[in-house]
Design an enzyme around this catalytic site. Sequence first.
Site, PDB file in Angstrom:
ATOM      1  N   ARG A   1     -93.921  50.821 -13.562  1.00 19.02           N
ATOM      2  CA  ARG A   1     -94.039  50.091 -14.818  1.00 19.02           C
ATOM      3  C   ARG A   1     -92.697  49.409 -15.080  1.00 19.02           C
ATOM      4  O   ARG A   1     -91.633  49.995 -14.862  1.00 19.02           O
ATOM      5  CB  ARG A   1     -94.377  51.031 -15.979  1.00 19.02           C
TER       6      ARG A   1
ATOM      7  N   GLU B   1     -94.212  42.291 -19.449  1.00 17.67           N
ATOM      8  CA  GLU B   1     -95.267  41.669 -18.657  1.00 17.67           C
ATOM      9  C   GLU B   1     -96.258  40.896 -19.530  1.00 17.67           C
ATOM     10  O   GLU B   1     -96.666  41.415 -20.564  1.00 17.67           O
ATOM     11  CB  GLU B   1     -96.000  42.813 -17.923  1.00 17.67           C
TER      12      GLU B   1
ATOM     13  N   HIS C   1     -98.095  42.025 -10.510  1.00 15.93           N
ATOM     14  CA  HIS C   1     -98.710  43.351 -10.716  1.00 15.93           C
ATOM     15  C   HIS C   1     -99.980  43.492  -9.852  1.00 15.93           C
ATOM     16  O   HIS C   1    -101.086  43.659 -10.382  1.00 15.93           O
ATOM     17  CB  HIS C   1     -99.028  43.574 -12.202  1.00 15.93           C
TER      18      HIS C   1
HETATM   19  C1  DGY Z   1    -102.323  51.258 -12.422  1.00 12.80           C
HETATM   20  O1  DGY Z   1    -103.428  51.639 -12.021  1.00 12.80           O
HETATM   21  O2  DGY Z   1    -101.715  51.864 -13.282  1.00 12.80           O
HETATM   22  C2  DGY Z   1    -101.759  50.029 -11.800  1.00 12.80           C
HETATM   23  O3  DGY Z   1    -100.622  49.607 -12.421  1.00 12.80           O
HETATM   24  C3  DGY Z   1    -102.774  48.929 -11.726  1.00 12.80           C
HETATM   25  O4  DGY Z   1    -103.684  49.290 -10.793  1.00 12.80           O
END
Ligand code: DGY
Length: 365
Positions: free
Chosen positions: A266, A295, A313
Amino acid sequence: MRRVFVTRRIPDEGLRLLEAEDLAVHVGQSREDAGVDRASLLKEAARSHGLLSLLTEPVDRELLEASPGLLGVANCAVGYDNVDVEAATELGVPVSNTPGVLTDTTADLTWALLLGVARRIPEAHEYTVAGRFRIWGPNLLLGADVSPGGSGRRKVLGIVGPGRIGAAVAERAAGFRMEVLAHGRSESRESRESGGELKKGERRQEAPGTTSPTGPLMRRTSLDELLERSDFVSLHLPLTEATHHLIGEAELRRMKESAYLINTSRGAVVDEEALVKALREGWIAGAGLDVYENEPALTPGLAELDNVIVAPHIGSASRDTRARMATMAAENLLHHLRGERAPNVVNPQVYETEAWEARRARSNQ
Ligand code: DGY
């Protein structure tokens, strides 16, 4: 008839599962490049029994309080920092996620970014398609070795967050004959000095469908040692209050000037302004990023740097994995709607609450 709101169009495999049931299924946004607006999200959630959300929608206290009929939130992602789980538990709403199925796909993307930035693949691509490749050159686009390569020195990979995805990234390091260090989130900032060993390929919260570990020994170490020794630092932590800006100016300054930072977890785990400064001023050699602090916005300056690879992402973005995530989220949602314990519930304590019992009772009236 029970009503479910799927905030954005998920792969058909997931939608078909819901549509096969006796449910009214509403999809909020079918465009790929747009989200569902907040007013529609609130309105739809308030009328629904089930909510299938993506990481792009905040499922916060306001939404949960305004949705008395909701029997569960199925987040179609392994990360669920977009959901206020504390409020959900208090209000009796089970929340589920999609762990395990995206482990390998995300680990692969991590390596793609790592190799891409170390070997300058985007620059090489631009150079070649621009017609600038006229003759092989001994100094052309020199990058860094990932395997021992010319120096013969085994490179060090530092995994911050050696859970499922971190362990899968470490597993792949065996082919590059790397030494792997690991620092887990159980070590808080205050206990950075703690040491200890992780067993070969050790994983936490193993999920069905995850491949068996064959990777090198990961040696658990303090965050400081990991940052100081690693040639590549790869982040695999959920975003929580404790991990917010875990990698800031001090941590970036601890890294080697020749080291690379890779983030597929993240964005806000990294202080992005500090990272831009670090990349611009050469505190570190480069970065491979799939996620961003704000983001989809990038911190000013980030996109102009040539020692960074940025991706939108796409860690879990393979056709098969996204289809599996969609079916998993749909299956979770069906459990929520039946008032049954969902297989991937992240707040199982909710099933002990009166608030959940009350929701279930109301929905059966
Ligand atoms: C998640 O699943 O948390 C990813 O960031 C997106 O697939």
